[in-house]
Design an enzyme around this catalytic site. Structure first.
Site, PDB file in Angstrom:
ATOM      1  N   GLU A 122     -11.976 -18.080  30.956  1.00  0.00           N
ATOM      2  CA  GLU A 122     -13.137 -17.234  30.627  1.00  0.00           C
ATOM      3  C   GLU A 122     -13.552 -16.237  31.719  1.00  0.00           C
ATOM      4  O   GLU A 122     -14.712 -16.201  32.120  1.00  0.00           O
ATOM      5  CB  GLU A 122     -14.334 -18.131  30.293  1.00  0.00           C
ATOM      6  CG  GLU A 122     -14.049 -19.096  29.158  1.00  0.00           C
ATOM      7  CD  GLU A 122     -15.238 -19.978  28.799  1.00  0.00           C
ATOM      8  OE1 GLU A 122     -16.166 -20.093  29.620  1.00  0.00           O
ATOM      9  OE2 GLU A 122     -15.238 -20.547  27.691  1.00  0.00           O
ATOM     10  N   GLU A 163      -8.414 -24.763  21.840  1.00  0.00           N
ATOM     11  CA  GLU A 163      -9.686 -25.466  21.611  1.00  0.00           C
ATOM     12  C   GLU A 163     -10.156 -25.239  20.173  1.00  0.00           C
ATOM     13  O   GLU A 163     -11.332 -24.978  19.918  1.00  0.00           O
ATOM     14  CB  GLU A 163     -10.757 -24.956  22.595  1.00  0.00           C
ATOM     15  CG  GLU A 163     -10.344 -25.036  24.046  1.00  0.00           C
ATOM     16  CD  GLU A 163     -11.425 -24.594  25.022  1.00  0.00           C
ATOM     17  OE1 GLU A 163     -12.606 -24.513  24.629  1.00  0.00           O
ATOM     18  OE2 GLU A 163     -11.085 -24.312  26.184  1.00  0.00           O
TER      19      GLU A 163
HETATM   20  C1  GLA Z   1     -15.297 -23.808  26.649  1.00  0.00           C
HETATM   21  C2  GLA Z   1     -14.460 -24.592  27.639  1.00  0.00           C
HETATM   22  C3  GLA Z   1     -14.240 -26.008  27.184  1.00  0.00           C
HETATM   23  C4  GLA Z   1     -15.506 -26.644  26.648  1.00  0.00           C
HETATM   24  C5  GLA Z   1     -16.123 -25.765  25.596  1.00  0.00           C
HETATM   25  C6  GLA Z   1     -17.396 -26.350  25.062  1.00  0.00           C
HETATM   26  O1  GLA Z   1     -14.585 -23.390  25.581  1.00  0.00           O
HETATM   27  O2  GLA Z   1     -13.231 -23.997  27.880  1.00  0.00           O
HETATM   28  O3  GLA Z   1     -13.769 -26.765  28.260  1.00  0.00           O
HETATM   29  O4  GLA Z   1     -16.398 -26.851  27.695  1.00  0.00           O
HETATM   30  O5  GLA Z   1     -16.398 -24.519  26.165  1.00  0.00           O
HETATM   31  O6  GLA Z   1     -17.321 -27.676  24.840  1.00  0.00           O
END
Ligand code: GLA
Length: 406
Positions: free
Chosen positions: A216, A324
Protein backbone atom coordinates in the site's frame (compact mmCIF):
# COMPACT_ATOMS: atom_id res chain seq x y z
CA UNK A 1 -25.40 -32.74 -3.60
CA UNK A 2 -22.54 -32.28 -6.00
CA UNK A 3 -20.20 -33.83 -3.46
CA UNK A 4 -22.45 -36.81 -3.17
CA UNK A 5 -22.57 -37.29 -6.93
CA UNK A 6 -18.79 -37.17 -7.09
CA UNK A 7 -18.41 -39.67 -4.30
CA UNK A 8 -20.76 -41.99 -6.16
CA UNK A 9 -18.80 -41.49 -9.39
CA UNK A 10 -15.54 -42.18 -7.59
CA UNK A 11 -16.97 -45.30 -5.97
CA UNK A 12 -18.21 -46.51 -9.36
CA UNK A 13 -14.82 -45.94 -10.90
CA UNK A 14 -13.14 -47.86 -8.10
CA UNK A 15 -15.48 -50.80 -8.38
CA UNK A 16 -14.86 -50.88 -12.14
CA UNK A 17 -11.14 -50.93 -11.52
CA UNK A 18 -11.52 -53.74 -9.02
CA UNK A 19 -13.55 -55.78 -11.48
CA UNK A 20 -17.18 -54.77 -10.90
CA UNK A 21 -17.99 -56.88 -7.86
CA UNK A 22 -16.21 -58.69 -5.05
CA UNK A 23 -16.97 -62.04 -6.68
CA UNK A 24 -15.16 -61.04 -9.88
CA UNK A 25 -11.86 -61.33 -8.01
CA UNK A 26 -12.41 -65.03 -7.84
CA UNK A 27 -11.76 -67.35 -10.74
CA UNK A 28 -14.91 -68.39 -12.49
CA UNK A 29 -14.19 -72.11 -12.33
CA UNK A 30 -14.93 -72.09 -8.64
CA UNK A 31 -11.51 -73.39 -7.55
CA UNK A 32 -9.77 -71.76 -4.63
CA UNK A 33 -6.79 -69.91 -6.09
CA UNK A 34 -5.90 -67.70 -3.14
CA UNK A 35 -2.49 -69.31 -2.85
CA UNK A 36 -1.80 -69.25 -6.60
CA UNK A 37 0.16 -66.52 -8.30
CA UNK A 38 -1.28 -64.38 -11.15
CA UNK A 39 0.13 -66.52 -13.94
CA UNK A 40 -1.51 -69.64 -12.62
CA UNK A 41 -4.84 -67.87 -12.14
CA UNK A 42 -4.83 -66.61 -15.73
CA UNK A 43 -3.86 -69.93 -17.29
CA UNK A 44 -6.41 -71.95 -15.32
CA UNK A 45 -9.36 -69.56 -15.60
CA UNK A 46 -12.03 -70.22 -18.22
CA UNK A 47 -11.28 -67.70 -21.03
CA UNK A 48 -14.88 -66.97 -21.89
CA UNK A 49 -15.76 -65.85 -18.43
CA UNK A 50 -12.55 -63.99 -17.55
CA UNK A 51 -12.49 -61.81 -20.68
CA UNK A 52 -14.83 -59.04 -19.44
CA UNK A 53 -12.96 -58.86 -16.15
CA UNK A 54 -9.63 -58.42 -17.97
CA UNK A 55 -11.15 -55.57 -20.02
CA UNK A 56 -12.34 -53.85 -16.89
CA UNK A 57 -8.93 -54.12 -15.24
CA UNK A 58 -7.05 -52.48 -18.13
CA UNK A 59 -9.57 -49.65 -18.49
CA UNK A 60 -8.58 -46.43 -16.68
CA UNK A 61 -11.05 -45.32 -13.99
CA UNK A 62 -13.46 -42.58 -14.98
CA UNK A 63 -11.96 -39.28 -13.75
CA UNK A 64 -13.93 -37.98 -10.80
CA UNK A 65 -14.68 -34.28 -10.56
CA UNK A 66 -12.90 -32.44 -7.74
CA UNK A 67 -15.08 -31.51 -4.77
CA UNK A 68 -12.73 -29.19 -2.86
CA UNK A 69 -11.08 -25.94 -3.92
CA UNK A 70 -7.63 -27.37 -3.33
CA UNK A 71 -8.27 -30.21 -5.77
CA UNK A 72 -10.26 -28.10 -8.21
CA UNK A 73 -7.38 -25.67 -8.75
CA UNK A 74 -4.56 -28.16 -8.35
CA UNK A 75 -1.85 -27.33 -10.85
CA UNK A 76 -3.61 -24.11 -11.90
CA UNK A 77 -2.81 -21.75 -9.02
CA UNK A 78 -2.43 -21.88 -5.26
CA UNK A 79 -5.65 -21.51 -3.33
CA UNK A 80 -4.90 -19.61 -0.16
CA UNK A 81 -6.62 -18.43 2.98
CA UNK A 82 -5.65 -15.77 5.51
CA UNK A 83 -5.77 -17.10 9.05
CA UNK A 84 -5.63 -15.38 12.40
CA UNK A 85 -3.40 -17.13 14.94
CA UNK A 86 -6.44 -18.13 16.99
CA UNK A 87 -7.75 -20.40 14.21
CA UNK A 88 -4.49 -22.16 13.48
CA UNK A 89 -4.78 -25.72 14.72
CA UNK A 90 -8.36 -25.12 15.91
CA UNK A 91 -10.12 -28.48 15.42
CA UNK A 92 -13.41 -26.90 14.35
CA UNK A 93 -11.80 -25.20 11.36
CA UNK A 94 -9.05 -27.66 10.55
CA UNK A 95 -10.90 -29.89 8.09
CA UNK A 96 -12.33 -27.05 6.03
CA UNK A 97 -8.92 -25.39 5.87
CA UNK A 98 -6.87 -28.44 4.95
CA UNK A 99 -9.48 -29.76 2.48
CA UNK A 100 -9.70 -26.53 0.54
CA UNK A 101 -6.47 -24.58 0.77
CA UNK A 102 -2.83 -25.25 -0.04
CA UNK A 103 -1.50 -21.82 0.91
CA UNK A 104 -1.88 -19.65 3.99
CA UNK A 105 -1.19 -16.04 4.82
CA UNK A 106 -0.97 -14.88 8.43
CA UNK A 107 -3.66 -12.29 9.00
CA UNK A 108 -1.31 -10.54 11.44
CA UNK A 109 1.46 -12.72 12.83
CA UNK A 110 4.12 -11.89 10.21
CA UNK A 111 3.48 -8.14 10.35
CA UNK A 112 6.15 -5.84 11.84
CA UNK A 113 3.91 -5.14 14.85
CA UNK A 114 4.07 -8.83 15.69
CA UNK A 115 7.64 -9.85 14.90
CA UNK A 116 9.49 -6.80 16.26
CA UNK A 117 10.34 -7.09 19.95
CA UNK A 118 10.13 -3.66 21.61
CA UNK A 119 11.47 -4.66 25.03
CA UNK A 120 14.49 -6.54 23.71
CA UNK A 121 15.26 -3.82 21.13
CA UNK A 122 15.21 -1.11 23.84
CA UNK A 123 17.12 -3.19 26.35
CA UNK A 124 19.84 -3.88 23.80
CA UNK A 125 20.64 -0.25 22.92
CA UNK A 126 23.08 0.96 21.70
CA UNK A 127 23.92 -2.41 20.06
CA UNK A 128 20.41 -2.72 18.65
CA UNK A 129 20.35 0.83 17.23
CA UNK A 130 20.34 -0.39 13.63
CA UNK A 131 19.59 -4.04 14.30
CA UNK A 132 16.37 -4.47 16.29
CA UNK A 133 15.37 -7.67 18.06
CA UNK A 134 12.65 -10.07 16.91
CA UNK A 135 10.22 -12.59 18.28
CA UNK A 136 8.93 -15.13 15.75
CA UNK A 137 6.93 -17.28 18.19
CA UNK A 138 3.54 -16.57 16.60
CA UNK A 139 4.81 -16.68 13.03
CA UNK A 140 6.43 -20.02 13.85
CA UNK A 141 3.09 -21.51 14.86
CA UNK A 142 1.66 -20.66 11.43
CA UNK A 143 4.73 -21.86 9.55
CA UNK A 144 4.73 -25.17 11.42
CA UNK A 145 1.03 -25.62 10.67
CA UNK A 146 1.65 -25.02 6.96
CA UNK A 147 4.51 -27.51 6.85
CA UNK A 148 2.51 -30.14 8.75
CA UNK A 149 -0.42 -29.80 6.33
CA UNK A 150 1.62 -29.70 3.14
CA UNK A 151 0.78 -26.06 2.45
CA UNK A 152 2.86 -23.12 1.24
CA UNK A 153 2.82 -19.63 2.66
CA UNK A 154 2.64 -16.02 1.47
CA UNK A 155 4.79 -13.78 3.66
CA UNK A 156 2.82 -10.59 4.31
CA UNK A 157 4.15 -7.81 4.55
CA UNK A 158 7.69 -6.51 5.11
CA UNK A 159 7.39 -2.74 4.59
CA UNK A 160 4.05 -1.06 5.31
CA UNK A 161 2.99 2.29 6.81
CA UNK A 162 0.43 0.48 9.00
CA UNK A 163 0.83 -2.18 11.70
CA UNK A 164 4.47 -1.19 12.10
CA UNK A 165 5.37 0.17 15.54
CA UNK A 166 6.11 3.89 15.90
CA UNK A 167 9.14 3.13 18.11
CA UNK A 168 10.87 1.38 15.20
CA UNK A 169 11.42 4.80 13.59
CA UNK A 170 12.72 6.74 16.61
CA UNK A 171 16.15 7.48 18.10
CA UNK A 172 15.56 5.72 21.41
CA UNK A 173 12.99 3.15 20.33
CA UNK A 174 10.27 4.98 22.26
CA UNK A 175 6.91 5.89 20.75
CA UNK A 176 7.46 9.61 21.22
CA UNK A 177 11.17 9.86 20.38
CA UNK A 178 12.62 11.92 17.51
CA UNK A 179 12.63 10.23 14.12
CA UNK A 180 16.00 8.81 13.04
CA UNK A 181 17.86 9.97 9.92
CA UNK A 182 17.38 8.48 6.45
CA UNK A 183 20.64 6.53 6.72
CA UNK A 184 19.75 5.01 10.07
CA UNK A 185 16.27 4.07 8.87
CA UNK A 186 17.68 2.46 5.72
CA UNK A 187 20.01 0.45 7.94
CA UNK A 188 17.06 -0.61 10.10
CA UNK A 189 15.07 -1.50 7.00
CA UNK A 190 17.90 -3.66 5.69
CA UNK A 191 18.26 -5.35 9.06
CA UNK A 192 14.51 -5.99 9.28
CA UNK A 193 14.22 -7.46 5.77
CA UNK A 194 17.38 -9.55 6.16
CA UNK A 195 16.32 -10.99 9.53
CA UNK A 196 12.76 -11.89 8.49
CA UNK A 197 13.74 -13.42 5.15
CA UNK A 198 16.65 -15.33 6.66
CA UNK A 199 14.43 -16.66 9.45
CA UNK A 200 12.17 -18.32 6.88
CA UNK A 201 14.98 -19.20 4.50
CA UNK A 202 16.94 -21.00 7.21
CA UNK A 203 14.11 -22.60 9.20
CA UNK A 204 11.53 -23.28 6.50
CA UNK A 205 13.29 -23.67 3.15
CA UNK A 206 10.77 -23.82 0.30
CA UNK A 207 7.81 -22.71 2.41
CA UNK A 208 7.48 -19.09 1.28
CA UNK A 209 6.62 -18.75 -2.40
CA UNK A 210 5.66 -15.06 -2.36
CA UNK A 211 6.69 -12.08 -0.23
CA UNK A 212 4.73 -8.83 -0.04
CA UNK A 213 7.83 -6.65 0.08
CA UNK A 214 5.87 -3.39 0.14
CA UNK A 215 2.20 -2.97 0.96
CA UNK A 216 0.00 0.00 0.00
CA UNK A 217 2.57 2.64 -0.98
CA UNK A 218 0.67 4.31 -3.84
CA UNK A 219 -2.44 6.42 -3.50
CA UNK A 220 -2.84 9.82 -5.13
CA UNK A 221 -5.42 10.85 -2.52
CA UNK A 222 -2.88 10.68 0.31
CA UNK A 223 0.34 10.82 -1.69
CA UNK A 224 2.94 13.23 -3.05
CA UNK A 225 3.04 14.47 -6.65
CA UNK A 226 3.89 10.94 -7.81
CA UNK A 227 1.19 9.35 -5.70
CA UNK A 228 3.64 7.91 -3.13
CA UNK A 229 1.78 7.73 0.19
CA UNK A 230 2.81 10.50 2.56
CA UNK A 231 -0.06 10.38 5.05
CA UNK A 232 0.68 8.50 8.28
CA UNK A 233 3.72 6.99 6.65
CA UNK A 234 6.87 6.99 8.78
CA UNK A 235 8.78 5.22 6.01
CA UNK A 236 8.17 8.30 3.86
CA UNK A 237 8.94 10.64 6.77
CA UNK A 238 12.32 9.04 7.48
CA UNK A 239 13.63 7.53 4.24
CA UNK A 240 11.66 9.54 1.67
CA UNK A 241 9.78 8.51 -1.47
CA UNK A 242 12.39 5.98 -2.58
CA UNK A 243 11.70 3.73 0.44
CA UNK A 244 9.83 1.42 -1.96
CA UNK A 245 12.92 1.06 -4.14
CA UNK A 246 15.19 0.24 -1.20
CA UNK A 247 12.76 -2.30 0.21
CA UNK A 248 12.87 -4.26 -3.04
CA UNK A 249 16.64 -3.84 -3.32
CA UNK A 250 17.21 -5.41 0.11
CA UNK A 251 14.54 -8.03 -0.41
CA UNK A 252 16.20 -9.24 -3.61
CA UNK A 253 19.53 -9.33 -1.82
CA UNK A 254 18.34 -11.55 1.04
CA UNK A 255 15.43 -13.58 -0.40
CA UNK A 256 15.88 -17.19 -1.46
CA UNK A 257 15.53 -17.72 -5.20
CA UNK A 258 12.14 -19.41 -4.81
CA UNK A 259 10.70 -16.50 -2.81
CA UNK A 260 8.97 -14.31 -5.40
CA UNK A 261 8.91 -10.60 -4.56
CA UNK A 262 5.54 -8.80 -4.74
CA UNK A 263 4.16 -5.31 -4.50
CA UNK A 264 0.71 -5.56 -2.87
CA UNK A 265 -2.06 -2.94 -2.94
CA UNK A 266 -5.77 -2.15 -2.70
CA UNK A 267 -8.08 -0.61 -5.33
CA UNK A 268 -5.75 -1.82 -8.08
CA UNK A 269 -8.35 -1.52 -10.82
CA UNK A 270 -8.49 2.21 -10.25
CA UNK A 271 -4.75 2.85 -10.05
CA UNK A 272 -3.18 0.43 -12.53
CA UNK A 273 -1.08 3.08 -14.27
CA UNK A 274 -0.05 4.72 -11.01
CA UNK A 275 1.30 1.38 -9.80
CA UNK A 276 2.99 0.46 -13.07
CA UNK A 277 4.64 3.87 -13.35
CA UNK A 278 5.95 3.85 -9.80
CA UNK A 279 7.27 0.28 -10.12
CA UNK A 280 8.88 0.75 -13.54
CA UNK A 281 12.45 1.37 -12.34
CA UNK A 282 12.26 -1.45 -9.80
CA UNK A 283 11.03 -3.79 -12.53
CA UNK A 284 13.68 -2.58 -14.93
CA UNK A 285 16.37 -3.52 -12.42
CA UNK A 286 14.89 -6.99 -11.90
CA UNK A 287 14.05 -6.38 -8.25
CA UNK A 288 10.35 -7.34 -8.40
CA UNK A 289 8.53 -10.43 -9.67
CA UNK A 290 4.86 -9.79 -9.17
CA UNK A 291 1.90 -7.68 -8.24
CA UNK A 292 -0.59 -8.63 -5.56
CA UNK A 293 -4.09 -7.32 -6.13
CA UNK A 294 -5.58 -7.32 -2.64
CA UNK A 295 -9.10 -7.60 -4.12
CA UNK A 296 -11.27 -6.34 -1.27
CA UNK A 297 -14.28 -6.02 -3.55
CA UNK A 298 -18.04 -5.54 -3.52
CA UNK A 299 -20.48 -7.66 -5.51
CA UNK A 300 -21.53 -4.42 -7.25
CA UNK A 301 -18.02 -3.91 -8.67
CA UNK A 302 -17.29 -4.68 -12.30
CA UNK A 303 -15.60 -8.02 -12.85
CA UNK A 304 -14.73 -6.87 -16.37
CA UNK A 305 -12.90 -3.81 -15.06
CA UNK A 306 -11.05 -5.92 -12.50
CA UNK A 307 -9.95 -8.41 -15.16
CA UNK A 308 -8.84 -5.58 -17.43
CA UNK A 309 -6.48 -4.38 -14.70
CA UNK A 310 -5.26 -7.95 -14.08
CA UNK A 311 -4.56 -8.35 -17.79
CA UNK A 312 -2.66 -5.07 -17.89
CA UNK A 313 -0.40 -6.08 -14.98
CA UNK A 314 0.29 -9.43 -16.63
CA UNK A 315 0.87 -7.75 -19.98
CA UNK A 316 3.50 -5.56 -18.34
CA UNK A 317 5.44 -8.72 -17.45
CA UNK A 318 4.37 -9.24 -13.84
CA UNK A 319 3.36 -12.47 -12.17
CA UNK A 320 -0.06 -11.84 -10.63
CA UNK A 321 -1.72 -13.01 -7.41
CA UNK A 322 -5.05 -12.13 -5.80
CA UNK A 323 -3.87 -11.81 -2.24
CA UNK A 324 -6.78 -10.73 -0.01
CA UNK A 325 -9.95 -11.58 -1.90
CA UNK A 326 -13.32 -10.92 -0.25
CA UNK A 327 -16.52 -9.71 -1.91
CA UNK A 328 -18.95 -7.77 0.26
CA UNK A 329 -22.75 -7.82 -0.08
CA UNK A 330 -25.52 -5.79 1.58
CA UNK A 331 -27.07 -8.60 3.61
CA UNK A 332 -27.13 -12.35 4.07
CA UNK A 333 -30.30 -12.73 1.99
CA UNK A 334 -30.61 -15.50 -0.58
CA UNK A 335 -30.59 -13.06 -3.48
CA UNK A 336 -27.48 -11.21 -2.25
CA UNK A 337 -25.67 -14.52 -1.82
CA UNK A 338 -26.73 -15.54 -5.34
CA UNK A 339 -25.32 -12.30 -6.75
CA UNK A 340 -22.15 -12.79 -4.74
CA UNK A 341 -21.84 -16.38 -5.98
CA UNK A 342 -22.09 -15.20 -9.56
CA UNK A 343 -19.43 -12.56 -8.91
CA UNK A 344 -16.99 -15.13 -7.51
CA UNK A 345 -17.77 -17.53 -10.38
CA UNK A 346 -17.32 -14.86 -13.06
CA UNK A 347 -14.10 -13.69 -11.47
CA UNK A 348 -12.60 -17.18 -11.36
CA UNK A 349 -13.72 -18.01 -14.92
CA UNK A 350 -12.22 -14.71 -16.05
CA UNK A 351 -8.89 -15.54 -14.41
CA UNK A 352 -8.89 -18.96 -16.06
CA UNK A 353 -9.50 -17.31 -19.44
CA UNK A 354 -6.58 -14.94 -18.85
CA UNK A 355 -4.35 -17.89 -17.94
CA UNK A 356 -5.36 -19.60 -21.19
CA UNK A 357 -4.26 -16.43 -22.98
CA UNK A 358 -0.85 -16.68 -21.30
CA UNK A 359 -1.28 -14.62 -18.11
CA UNK A 360 0.97 -15.73 -15.26
CA UNK A 361 -1.59 -15.90 -12.41
CA UNK A 362 -0.23 -18.09 -9.65
CA UNK A 363 -2.30 -17.72 -6.47
CA UNK A 364 -5.74 -16.68 -5.24
CA UNK A 365 -6.07 -16.11 -1.49
CA UNK A 366 -9.34 -15.37 0.29
CA UNK A 367 -9.01 -13.04 3.26
CA UNK A 368 -10.53 -15.25 5.92
CA UNK A 369 -12.28 -18.56 6.26
CA UNK A 370 -15.88 -17.67 7.11
CA UNK A 371 -18.32 -14.79 7.51
CA UNK A 372 -17.93 -15.30 11.25
CA UNK A 373 -14.19 -14.56 11.02
CA UNK A 374 -13.82 -11.51 8.82
CA UNK A 375 -12.67 -7.92 9.23
CA UNK A 376 -15.74 -6.94 7.14
CA UNK A 377 -18.38 -8.08 9.62
CA UNK A 378 -21.88 -7.39 8.30
CA UNK A 379 -20.75 -7.60 4.67
CA UNK A 380 -20.68 -11.44 4.52
CA UNK A 381 -17.76 -11.42 2.07
CA UNK A 382 -16.37 -14.96 2.25
CA UNK A 383 -16.98 -18.47 0.92
CA UNK A 384 -18.30 -20.12 4.09
CA UNK A 385 -21.07 -19.18 6.50
CA UNK A 386 -20.17 -18.70 10.15
CA UNK A 387 -21.18 -22.33 10.80
CA UNK A 388 -18.72 -23.34 8.04
CA UNK A 389 -21.39 -24.50 5.61
CA UNK A 390 -20.42 -23.60 2.05
CA UNK A 391 -22.15 -20.58 0.47
CA UNK A 392 -23.18 -20.17 -3.18
CA UNK A 393 -19.89 -18.25 -3.45
CA UNK A 394 -18.04 -21.47 -2.64
CA UNK A 395 -20.04 -23.51 -5.15
CA UNK A 396 -19.46 -20.98 -7.94
CA UNK A 397 -15.78 -20.60 -7.11
CA UNK A 398 -15.44 -24.39 -7.34
CA UNK A 399 -17.58 -24.76 -10.47
CA UNK A 400 -15.46 -22.20 -12.36
CA UNK A 401 -12.48 -24.55 -12.34
CA UNK A 402 -11.85 -26.24 -15.70
CA UNK A 403 -11.17 -29.44 -13.75
CA UNK A 404 -14.74 -29.55 -12.44
CA UNK A 405 -16.76 -31.51 -14.93
CA UNK A 406 -20.24 -31.74 -13.47
C1 GLA B 1 -4.98 -4.56 4.26
C2 GLA B 1 -3.76 -5.36 4.68
C3 GLA B 1 -4.15 -6.66 5.34
C4 GLA B 1 -5.28 -6.48 6.34
C5 GLA B 1 -6.43 -5.76 5.70
C6 GLA B 1 -7.55 -5.54 6.67
O1 GLA B 1 -5.53 -5.01 3.12
O2 GLA B 1 -2.92 -5.63 3.62
O3 GLA B 1 -3.04 -7.19 5.99
O4 GLA B 1 -4.81 -5.77 7.44
O5 GLA B 1 -5.98 -4.52 5.24
O6 GLA B 1 -7.81 -6.61 7.44
Amino acid sequence: MKKLTSIIAAALALSLLAGCSPSSNKPSDGTDTESKNDTVAVTTAAPVETAPVTDAVTEPPAPSSPTTLRDAYDGIFYIGVALPGSLIGNAKFNGVITDNFNSITCENETKPDFVLDAAASRAGLPDTYTSPRFNFAQAKKAADYAVKNNMKMRLHPLVWHSQTPAWFFTEDYTDGGALVSRDVMLARMESYIKTVLEYFKDNYPGLIYAVDVVNEAFDTGVGDANGIRMQDNRWYDTVGPDYVYYAFKYAREYAAEDMKLFYNDYACMWKTDLMLNNLAQIKEEGLIDGIGMQSHLAATDSVTQFLRAAEKFCGAGYELQLTELDVGVKSDSESEFKTQGKFYGDLMSGLIKLIKKGANITSVTVWGISDGNTWRAGEYPLLFNADLSPKPAYEQFLAASPLVTE
